[in-house]
Motif scaffolding. Sequence first.
Motif, short mmCIF file in Angstrom:
data_model
loop_
_atom_site.label_atom_id
_atom_site.label_comp_id
_atom_site.label_asym_id
_atom_site.label_seq_id
_atom_site.Cartn_x
_atom_site.Cartn_y
_atom_site.Cartn_z
N GLU A 127 7.47 44.26 53.31
CA GLU A 127 6.09 43.83 53.53
C GLU A 127 5.28 43.96 52.24
O GLU A 127 4.54 43.06 51.85
CB GLU A 127 5.49 44.72 54.63
CG GLU A 127 4.23 44.17 55.25
CD GLU A 127 3.78 45.06 56.40
OE1 GLU A 127 4.31 44.90 57.51
OE2 GLU A 127 2.90 45.91 56.17
N MET A 130 6.25 41.35 49.63
CA MET A 130 5.90 39.97 49.97
C MET A 130 4.39 39.77 50.15
O MET A 130 3.94 38.65 50.41
CB MET A 130 6.60 39.55 51.27
CG MET A 130 8.12 39.71 51.30
SD MET A 130 9.00 38.66 50.11
CE MET A 130 8.68 37.03 50.78
N GLU A 131 3.63 40.84 50.03
CA GLU A 131 2.20 40.80 50.36
C GLU A 131 1.43 39.75 49.56
O GLU A 131 0.42 39.22 50.03
CB GLU A 131 1.59 42.19 50.13
CG GLU A 131 0.13 42.35 50.53
CD GLU A 131 -0.09 42.43 52.04
OE1 GLU A 131 0.89 42.26 52.80
OE2 GLU A 131 -1.24 42.66 52.45
N GLY A 132 1.90 39.43 48.37
CA GLY A 132 1.18 38.47 47.53
C GLY A 132 1.47 37.01 47.87
O GLY A 132 0.95 36.11 47.22
N ASN A 133 2.32 36.79 48.86
CA ASN A 133 2.63 35.41 49.26
C ASN A 133 1.94 35.07 50.57
O ASN A 133 2.07 35.80 51.55
CB ASN A 133 4.15 35.24 49.43
CG ASN A 133 4.88 35.28 48.10
OD1 ASN A 133 4.87 36.29 47.40
ND2 ASN A 133 5.51 34.18 47.75
N ARG B 674 -2.45 38.23 55.64
CA ARG B 674 -1.23 38.43 54.85
C ARG B 674 -0.25 39.28 55.66
O ARG B 674 -0.57 39.73 56.76
CB ARG B 674 -1.57 39.11 53.52
CG ARG B 674 -2.36 38.20 52.57
CD ARG B 674 -2.72 38.92 51.27
NE ARG B 674 -3.50 38.06 50.39
CZ ARG B 674 -2.98 37.24 49.46
NH1 ARG B 674 -1.66 37.21 49.28
NH2 ARG B 674 -3.75 36.50 48.70
N PHE B 675 0.92 39.51 55.07
CA PHE B 675 1.97 40.24 55.78
C PHE B 675 1.45 41.51 56.44
O PHE B 675 1.73 41.78 57.60
CB PHE B 675 3.11 40.61 54.81
CG PHE B 675 4.09 39.49 54.59
CD1 PHE B 675 5.18 39.30 55.44
CD2 PHE B 675 3.95 38.61 53.52
CE1 PHE B 675 6.09 38.28 55.25
CE2 PHE B 675 4.87 37.58 53.32
CZ PHE B 675 5.93 37.42 54.18
N SER B 676 0.70 42.32 55.68
CA SER B 676 0.34 43.64 56.19
C SER B 676 -0.70 43.58 57.31
O SER B 676 -0.94 44.56 57.99
CB SER B 676 -0.19 44.51 55.05
OG SER B 676 -1.38 43.95 54.55
#
Lengths: 157, 733
Positions: A127, A130-133, B674-676
């Motif tokens: 996570e 990949m957070e910057g995508n 975003r993902f988080s």
Amino acid sequence: MASVIKLHVNGTLYPVTADPRASLLSVLRDQLDLTGTKYGCGEAQCGACTVLIDGHPRRSCITRVGTAAGRQITTIEGLEQHGKLHPVQEAFLAEEAMQCAYCTSGMIMTAVAFLKANPSPTEEEIEHAMEGNICRCGTYPRILAAVQRAAQKGTQS
Amino acid sequence: MSADRGPVDARLAAASESATEPERYEFRAPAVHHFELQRRDFFKFLGAGVLVVCALKQVAVGQESGARPPGGFGFGEPLPKEISAWLHIGENGVVTVYTGKVEIGQNIRTSLAQAVAEELRYPLGKIELTMGDTQLTPYDMGTFGSRTTPTMNLQLRKVAAAAREQLIALAAAKWNVDAQKLKAVNGRVEIAGTRKSIAYGELVAGQQLTAVIPADDPLIPPAQWTVEGRSISKVDGRDFVTGKHRYPSDQTLPGMLHGKILRAPSFGGTLVSINAPSFDLADNVTFVRDGSFAGVAAASEDAAIRALNSLQAKWNEQPQISNSDLFAYLKSNPVDATGFDGAQKYETGSVDKDLAAADHQLHQTYTVSYIQHAPLEPRAALAQWSGNTLTVWTGTQRPFAVRTELAQAMHVPEEQVRVLMPDMGAAYGGKHTGECAVEAARLARAANAPVKLVWTREEEFTWAYFRPAGVIDVAGGIRSDGTLVAWEFTNYNSGAAAVRTFYEAPSQRIVFQPTRYPLRQGSYRALAATANHFARESFMDELADAANMDPLAFRLKNLKNDRLRAVFEAAAEKFGWNRAKPAPGHGFGIGGGFEKGGNVATCVEAAVDRESGFVKIARIVVAFECGAIVNPANLKNQIVGANVMGLGGALFEKIDFANGRILNPKFSEYRVPRFSDVPPIDVVLLDRKDIPPAGAGETPIVGLAPAIGNAIFQATGKRLRSLPMVPNGLNRA
């Protein structure tokens, strides 16, 4: 102004004529016709333009093409080898980790670099990596599953 | 009071009961265009074979396929002119399907092929779909409103079923056997119980047969589906993971130039003057100015940017409404119009009387901000002129409407404009229009060369359109036992979608009031259903609190609709609504509703950090039912995607603007999920095989925001009535 720059892309040497300050993204797309690398924001916020430079994930939208000269650049088109997909590409297909798939190239490139550095990551580590995508279609859970699947495949082989 | 007993507004009633009525923010559909291709032209273009067309209106030639060969199917008969789709089986065995619908990430290229494969008994991988090409595909209003699955899916199933029957009839004639003894299996017609069979391609060799589908063609009932109802991988998935797929922004042509547009500093700015530019000869720059439109085309994007930056322009600007004045402005600027542009009103019972007589009554106001679709691929177009004929590849949900826009803007007949829509990088309701296509066409005509224009993220955030902001006033009255007796609901500007309540209330007054508005606004995934559900489902929670009842029990007490009750109960069961208790600092919330043939209920657990006020969504459970399920994996993907997207609008997405300028037109300033941000999302699918499938790209989003707000209320006692709810954390909300 424009000068000849030697770009090593996906194992091939391309002499390109470009202003060294032009973005690597525009040269890849418009001069080398490698359109798998996408424009999404132009400020390194979305990750759609991610390529590998000497194995490291880099945002090609803010990378000046001059600084990439002589270094090994890998784009999404360079992952498939002799008709065989990279395990991360396979995992994205297996997990259906896409809707419009415009973010997919950048997601895959980011994951490839990350898994090389960290072959058996935790979910939190994925996570974080990949957070910057950005995926606007909201397929994040499937992308996480795909990266996990690729990691498991990688550690098994 | 006579006002309490006003007539039911027919338009509002119709819009809420049938999803086919385009809502105003879907943009209005123009008249159906007649399709002029002649029968012989079809075969000239497609080659010999069998052609089945789907007529929008049942026409006299409908009996064509009723007859069995020999003799073919209505040779010499004209084809109907209003066609929605067609399918061709060629001598080479290739099956080609033509539809004006477009692929924008919702995966209909796969689900439509699945429908054809099922009915035609043909391998999925050998079916080609040509989509959204105004020259090759029949007219289509556009891909929006969750209409593809209930309409095009059904039409293609009928077309494919008719084609299958034709193939069986052909084989029956060829072998001189009773058609009843034949069946179609995996691309071949065979005599049941024997080894005798023939491939479709062989069967249609030398034929030029056409049929128009009759309405009563037998369809395979959902319970017997073998291909539909199963999860099938995206048909061209490999092209996406290898980067081979060419999106609109990836299109190229030899000799192509790159365009850039000079933008006004604020909305509505008019160009007063511009310097006579001198450009670097090597850049091959074309400069265009026409009124307030100015732009450049150059040999490379880099050169185009240089040329653009060298322009010095003077603009006239006008003072405009800012974000801080927005909601007061909307409420004080109603548009007094009639017909489609006017207010919509539904009224029954005696609202004022019943409200006054209720044991508890409550009044609240909710607001929603402008937000942006922000599809990851911004608007893009490649335009090419050949004399007075224009071809444009562009990303749009409405290629035929863009063709009209281009024809009008460029002053050429529509017949000389072709729009092609390569599968694009999403839209979410945000790409109905053709402004980028028009700009590219203007530059290309001036440059006398093909021009590609890709909007920057800032342009997309500024010059596209937004989901309408709105103010919603709600009043309700209940008896002390929790029975809802009066309901009043007024939506200013945000839209009429799902404005009606599905709860039982004997007295209701529901109004959608259009207003003047400061920003360009249009459709967005689920339209105003998100805003209206946010207000309604938050308010129901407030009423439950006033009645001192459990929010779910209060809803069920006032809800008769079985499908909706089923999703509420399914979501609550999976979530453990009645079993679990939230941990300290956590809260549970529920919200749901229905729209466009889909029923949704969403349960949320929210965690609020007491120190920072940071809100984290801990988990989401969504129960969804939209009739018979076509592709469960894709359906789940749409439901999860809608909820991930919904997190942004619920929690933090908001367009900031002042005086005609967008203040946060970047991903670094406009926060998207975003993902988080994404918690575990559990999806419960209810499969109703007795109900025709409805679309699912939109409705799953509508339950989330109220469920979050209700969960935050349970966790903290703080009621949030504005979307986004916590752009800067709860402490500053």
